[in-house]
Scaffold this motif. Structure first.
Motif, short mmCIF file in Angstrom:
data_model
loop_
_atom_site.label_atom_id
_atom_site.label_comp_id
_atom_site.label_asym_id
_atom_site.label_seq_id
_atom_site.Cartn_x
_atom_site.Cartn_y
_atom_site.Cartn_z
N UNK A 20 0.83 -1.20 0.00
CA UNK A 20 0.00 0.00 0.00
C UNK A 20 0.87 1.26 0.00
N UNK A 21 0.32 2.33 -0.54
CA UNK A 21 1.06 3.59 -0.65
C UNK A 21 0.26 4.72 -0.01
N UNK A 22 1.00 5.73 0.48
CA UNK A 22 0.39 6.87 1.17
C UNK A 22 1.12 8.15 0.79
N UNK A 23 0.41 9.26 0.91
CA UNK A 23 1.00 10.60 0.79
C UNK A 23 0.72 11.37 2.06
N UNK A 24 1.76 12.01 2.62
CA UNK A 24 1.60 12.89 3.78
C UNK A 24 2.05 14.29 3.37
N UNK A 25 1.45 15.31 3.99
CA UNK A 25 1.82 16.68 3.62
C UNK A 25 1.37 17.66 4.68
N UNK A 26 1.95 18.85 4.60
CA UNK A 26 1.53 19.99 5.42
C UNK A 26 0.28 20.61 4.79
N UNK A 27 -0.64 21.05 5.64
CA UNK A 27 -1.84 21.71 5.13
C UNK A 27 -2.35 22.72 6.16
N UNK A 28 -3.30 23.54 5.74
CA UNK A 28 -3.98 24.44 6.67
C UNK A 28 -4.96 23.64 7.52
N UNK A 29 -5.28 24.12 8.72
CA UNK A 29 -6.33 23.47 9.51
C UNK A 29 -7.66 23.51 8.77
N UNK A 30 -8.60 22.70 9.21
CA UNK A 30 -9.94 22.74 8.62
C UNK A 30 -10.51 24.15 8.75
N UNK A 31 -11.35 24.56 7.80
CA UNK A 31 -11.92 25.91 7.84
C UNK A 31 -12.55 26.24 9.20
N UNK A 32 -12.18 27.43 9.70
CA UNK A 32 -12.73 27.88 10.97
C UNK A 32 -12.01 27.37 12.19
N UNK A 33 -10.99 26.51 12.01
CA UNK A 33 -10.30 25.91 13.15
C UNK A 33 -8.87 26.42 13.33
N UNK A 34 -8.45 27.39 12.55
CA UNK A 34 -7.11 27.95 12.73
C UNK A 34 -7.07 28.76 14.02
N UNK A 35 -6.13 28.43 14.90
CA UNK A 35 -6.09 29.03 16.24
C UNK A 35 -5.09 30.18 16.34
N UNK A 36 -4.05 30.21 15.46
CA UNK A 36 -3.01 31.23 15.57
C UNK A 36 -2.23 31.27 14.27
N UNK A 45 0.60 30.63 11.85
CA UNK A 45 1.57 29.55 11.81
C UNK A 45 1.00 28.20 12.21
N UNK A 46 -0.27 28.15 12.57
CA UNK A 46 -0.93 26.88 12.90
C UNK A 46 -1.12 26.07 11.62
N UNK A 47 -0.49 24.91 11.56
CA UNK A 47 -0.61 24.01 10.42
C UNK A 47 -0.89 22.59 10.91
N UNK A 48 -1.26 21.73 9.98
CA UNK A 48 -1.53 20.34 10.31
C UNK A 48 -0.77 19.44 9.35
N UNK A 49 -0.60 18.18 9.75
CA UNK A 49 -0.09 17.15 8.85
C UNK A 49 -1.25 16.24 8.48
N UNK A 50 -1.40 16.03 7.19
CA UNK A 50 -2.51 15.23 6.66
C UNK A 50 -1.96 14.04 5.89
N UNK A 51 -2.71 12.93 5.91
CA UNK A 51 -2.31 11.72 5.17
C UNK A 51 -3.46 11.28 4.27
N UNK A 52 -3.08 10.71 3.12
CA UNK A 52 -4.04 10.13 2.16
C UNK A 52 -3.54 8.74 1.76
N UNK A 53 -4.45 7.87 1.43
CA UNK A 53 -4.06 6.67 0.68
C UNK A 53 -3.76 7.08 -0.75
N UNK A 54 -2.83 6.35 -1.39
CA UNK A 54 -2.40 6.69 -2.74
C UNK A 54 -2.61 5.50 -3.67
N UNK A 55 -3.26 5.75 -4.79
CA UNK A 55 -3.57 4.74 -5.80
C UNK A 55 -2.40 4.66 -6.78
#
Length: 579
Positions: free
Chosen positions: A185-201, A203-213
């Motif tokens: 199985x394969x995956x992609x991880x990356x930096x992203x913005x928080x979900x809309x309306x959930x940015x607290x400060x 420089x607040x960022x999140x790490x997100x993962x996806x399955x990759x086809x």
């Protein structure tokens, strides 16, 4: 009689052709740079000579930031960021993590790299390279801030033979990385913005993962999941969690990221999970790499982070990462460079060996590596070295790059040197320039070239450019003023911010010169002190404009992410006027 007439006609045609050829050359008015000699001589290497089992850190000096590394068998491949340099994404090969050869660039075609109208600080960011043993394929994934690309992936079976055109990926954010699990199985991880309306400060960022086809080369819609929100300790509002990589060891999954922003607070942190999709728990002793605690010190290395791990030839882990070596005024002219350290992963958590104390300028070679061949037999040099290029071969050294467009569009290699056909573009414009660049690799260096050129008008100029960006640079070149040929030195810098920002240029000095023979141009630096000099005989140099500051060639003043680039520059749209 007929024979004699044929000879006469032949001679006349030959004369006509020679005349046409000369006239065409004069019409093109292409400057020829006969050679370049770059010499770097930093005190740190004089004070720290290598032992027989040692090598220097950084392994890539100059603007080679955001390294990522992978391994197939005994072969290691490493890539770095390139922004709007063309070609893009330098790729290096090694058998031992000590001796590296640049084998080319991943993005070397216009169909792959569309940065022709892009500021220097954008373009290609943070590439990741991974080998997938389950389909025997290499992948390079990155963010291209240009050409309506966003996040892209290219692939190849053989990195020595070139890469595919980009495949545009359907997700936002930056700094994508790939992970191939041992179940295929394969995956992609990356930096992203928080979900809309959930940015607290800020420089607040999140790490997100996806399955990759892997069949369709695309993330699987609906599989995305946030696996880190903010950073190691969300209660402290950590900034810029980014550059994620996933590794598997002893049936556990480890997520390693940069945290703190790519400046003085930069660091590397680690998390662990039982599943690639999380949840991930941070190590109790983060960070595992940083230089932010030490203040002023000799042979200072700072901003360490943005790392990637690989198993070395001695079955020990190693990490490559970026760092900077500021000059005596704490300015960064050489840019973000690529360093390496061994990693102790004998326990549950990996830790960079000597990555939490001041980083030293040299290392012991990995076990079983017996020879340091850097700078020899085609291996990339480090430490102090002298490099001379005469531009008379069949192939240009990969260290030479264009800006926003291919070198081949303006460069011709001849027996007399590098012939550059000037574009009607000057250094202040966000367009491809007819400039052949070499990265500054030392705090103390000289860069000398021979120029054969006679500008026809005030619109013609050729010489040396030292460039941090289109808004911060020096131009040192010859042009025509009235009936005279003049050598000038211009300083360009931006002032203000946002809409009130303006670019200011000033001619610091100029002098009439005789261009009946080639002129020799030189830029040299001792830390922050830069001097631009010329010679009519190749040995006796006169400084023009005195000692000037390298401040505008530093990221501290100019911003952005590159180091100083030294270019052989030509333009037919010169905008510098001498009063």
């Amino acid at each position: 009689m007929k024979k004699n007439l044929a000879i006469v006609i032949s001679l006349m045609l030959c004369v006509i052709n020679i005349g046409q050829s000369y006239a065409q050359k004069k019409k093109n008015n292409a400057p020829v740079f006969g050679y370049v000699t770059y010499e770097g001589k930093d005190q740190v290497y004089i004070d720290n000579p290598l032992g027989p089992d040692e090598f220097y850190n950084p392994i890539l000096q100059g603007c080679y930031p955001d390294p990522a590394i992978t391994r197939k068998g005994d072969d290691y491949f490493m890539v770095v960021s390139s922004f709007v340099m063309f070609p893009g994404v330098p790729i290096f090969h090694s058998k031992d993590l000590v001796n590296w050869t640049q084998i080319g660039h991943v993005l070397d075609r216009k169909s792959q790299l569309k940065v022709a109208d892009t500021p220097i600080a954008l373009g290609i960011f943070a590439p990741d390279i991974k080998y997938n043993p389950y389909n025997d394929t290499f992948y390079m994934i990155t963010t291209q801030f240009a050409g309506d690309f966003g996040n892209i992936v290219v692939k190849t079976k053989d990195p020595f033979q070139g890469w595919s055109d980009p495949i545009k990926l359907k997700f936002d954010g930056i700094d994508p990385g790939m992970f191939f699990d041992d179940n295929g199985k394969a995956y992609v991880v990356h930096n992203d913005a928080p979900d809309p309306g959930k940015e607290r400060y800020d420089g607040h960022r999140v790490i997100k993962i996806w399955e990759y086809d892997l069949e369709n080369d695309q993330v699987v819609a609906g599989t995305d999941k946030i696996i880190v929100d903010g950073g190691v300790d969300p209660s402290k509002n950590p900034i810029w969690i980014e550059a994620p990589h996933i590794y598997k060891k002893n049936d556990a999954y480890y997520l390693m990221c940069a945290e703190g922003g790519t400046g003085g607070n930069h660091s590397e942190v680690i998390f662990k999970s039982d599943h690639p999709m999380g949840p991930y728990i941070p190590a109790p002793s983060n960070p595992i790499l940083t230089q932010r605690y030490f203040g002023n010190r000799s042979n200072r290395v700072d901003w360490a982070g943005h790392a990637d791990l690989v198993l070395g030839p001695d079955d020990k882990y190693y990490g490559v990462f970026l760092g900077i070596r500021p000059n005596e005024k704490n300015r960064v002219n050489t840019g973000r460079e690529t360093f390496i350290l061994p990693v102790d992963w004998s326990g549950e958590w990996p830790v960079f060996e000597n990555g939490l104390v001041p980083i030293q300028p040299k290392l012991k070679m990995p076990g079983g590596v017996s020879e340091n061949k850097t700078g020899q037999d085609g291996f990339f040099p480090n430490g102090n070295f002298t490099y001379t290029e005469r531009f008379d071969g069949d192939k240009l050294d990969f260290r030479w790059i264009g800006l926003r467009g291919p070198r081949e569009d303006f460069l011709k290699m001849t027996k007399n040197g590098a012939e550059i056909t000037p574009f009607a573009v000057n250094m202040k414009e966000m367009k491809p320039t007819s400039t052949l660049f070499y990265r500054q690799q030392h705090k103390n260096f000289s860069f000398t070239t021979e120029l054969d050129y006679k500008p026809n008008s005030e619109k013609d100029l050729a010489g040396i450019a030292c460039v941090q960006s289109e808004s911060f640079h020096y131009v040192f070149g010859v042009t025509k003023v009235g009936n005279d040929h003049v050598l000038l030195l211009e300083r360009t810098e931006a002032e203000g911010r946002g809409r009130s920002r303006s670019v200011k240029s000033q001619v610091l000095a100029s002098v009439k010169v005789d261009l009946s023979k080639p002129i020799f141009l030189q830029v040299k630096a001792t830390g922050d002190d830069f001097e631009f000099a010329y010679s009519l005989n190749g040995s006796d140099f006169s400084t023009l404009g005195g000692v000037v500051s390298g401040d505008i060639l530093s990221t501290n003043v100019a911003g952005g992410f590159t180091g100083n680039m030294i270019g052989l520059y030509a333009t037919s749209a010169n905008d510098i006027s001498v009063k």
